[in-house]
Design an enzyme around this catalytic site. Sequence first.
Site, PDB file in Angstrom:
ATOM      1  NE  ARG A  59      12.657   7.037  48.356  1.00 19.29           N
ATOM      2  CZ  ARG A  59      11.429   6.612  48.780  1.00 19.29           C
ATOM      3  NH1 ARG A  59      10.384   6.948  48.039  1.00 19.29           N
ATOM      4  NH2 ARG A  59      11.392   5.619  49.535  1.00 19.29           N
ATOM      5  CG  ASP A  61      12.603  12.265  42.880  1.00 24.02           C
ATOM      6  OD1 ASP A  61      12.373  11.651  43.899  1.00 24.02           O
ATOM      7  OD2 ASP A  61      13.240  13.273  43.268  1.00 24.02           O
ATOM      8  NE  ARG A 205      14.900  16.147  40.738  1.00 18.89           N
ATOM      9  CZ  ARG A 205      13.702  16.975  41.260  1.00 18.89           C
ATOM     10  NH1 ARG A 205      13.424  18.122  40.556  1.00 18.89           N
ATOM     11  NH2 ARG A 205      13.023  16.495  41.981  1.00 18.89           N
TER      12      ARG A 205
END
Lengths: 266, 266
Positions: A59, A61, A205
């Site tokens: 996935r 973002d 991140r």
Amino acid sequence: MGAAEGCGSSRRIALLLEYDGTAYRGSQYQQNGPSIQAVLEAAINNLTRETARVAFAGRTDAGVHALGQVAAFDTNSTLGVREVVRGLNHFLPADVVVVSGRSAETRFDPRREAKQRAYRYRISNRSQRLALDRDRAWQVAKPLAVEAMAEAAAMLEGKHDFAAFSPPTDKLTARTLRRCEVSGQTGVEVTVEMEAEAFLPHQVRRTVGPLVEVGVGRMTVDELRRILEAAVPSSAQPAAPTHGLYLVRVEYDGFAFEPEEREEGE
Amino acid sequence: MGAAEGCGSSRRIALLLEYDGTAYRGSQYQQNGPSIQAVLEAAINNLTRETARVAFAGRTDAGVHALGQVAAFDTNSTLGVREVVRGLNHFLPADVVVVSGRSAETRFDPRREAKQRAYRYRISNRSQRLALDRDRAWQVAKPLAVEAMAEAAAMLEGKHDFAAFSPPTDKLTARTLRRCEVSGQTGVEVTVEMEAEAFLPHQVRRTVGPLVEVGVGRMTVDELRRILEAAVPSSAQPAAPTHGLYLVRVEYDGFAFEPEEREEGE
């Protein structure tokens, strides 16, 4: 993954995808904005007239890019893989492209079977904002101490409870970070490369943000070590912005995309 | 360059500019579309309330990018150079940025006084179109023979009549190509770097196009040598597209931009 419509013999096709995530709300279907999944499923529908459901290896973002996302879908189409790649690229928007395709086992699950995921994070270390790379790298103005960042990154490698680098979750937060490497040059560009079988949500991140804190001298390597060891959810701060992050590669056991087939003529 | 309005003591400021040329008709003012000159002059007007005329070191065509364009303008403003840079970046659009600024002699002419210009051309050597670099590199599908391209590039170095690599002109077409180098890897990315005191119009793109012809085997190094020697205007074909081209650097005698001043805090 949903089965394709129709009663022909269904088969599964795996795709190697590159995309510029700037205009998308993320890889997965979103009610309130464009997603990579939506444009890919629309392209499949345009090409095959079937309603397919696409599954992704990872996935990503909103704003995150991919150089080597892996996707899979089922189809009854009799088109060859090369025609599928060419046809999807005809229907896909300019910021999404199928780099390669291949047939897969009908049980192939691109997420569960992934043995290694590689991410890259690009930091542009300069005073002024970025014109060319404005959606491609994180601009950090203060000079980055690359060696201190590399030391902190090396400290994070190996098997740890990475709860601090994840939002709160009921699931297990132990992961093995096989690679966490910082390279580059102060005042120019600094890159963080991370590899693991699986990552926690936002882990890359939430790692790059603290590494930059170390790089600018607002955090020591020891402070970051204590944050890791305390394992308090969300305590590794800040998260680096999405637009410097790239999903570079997903690896499988015994499954790889062929080196590109070359077309004759440009 | 036009003098700034007003009766204060006018001074000249030189700017180091980076821009993404995708949305522009080129560096110079155009009646029928946006230009780097127009947005820069508008930003100067917003900052200083003066009507300034900007001069550039080199003219870039529509779609061509700059990492190190040099511009100069006159102003009566008493703002410091750092405030000018910061203020212009506030008013400039996201795809244009002033990387650095400095005071210049009031006679400084960024075009005439340039002693060396460096261009880079990026080629992505792969079958499928580019998603992330779609406006940043030329996608060439056929495998490029990098060594043959490098041999052809080396043949072009030195002083020659480059009429074949220019549209027809009444002006002299002899130039000294100080550097013409091909680097990179077949099937990945190939880069052409060119440096000269001055280039003919479109010379870089009219060089890269034939180098790619050599790379894909449609032209030999000897054929390119004969095109150079025949010196027939426009005979070096095709021109590479604009979106792979970058004006990287302009050099002057005794005039350079300081290494970036660092802000405190990001």
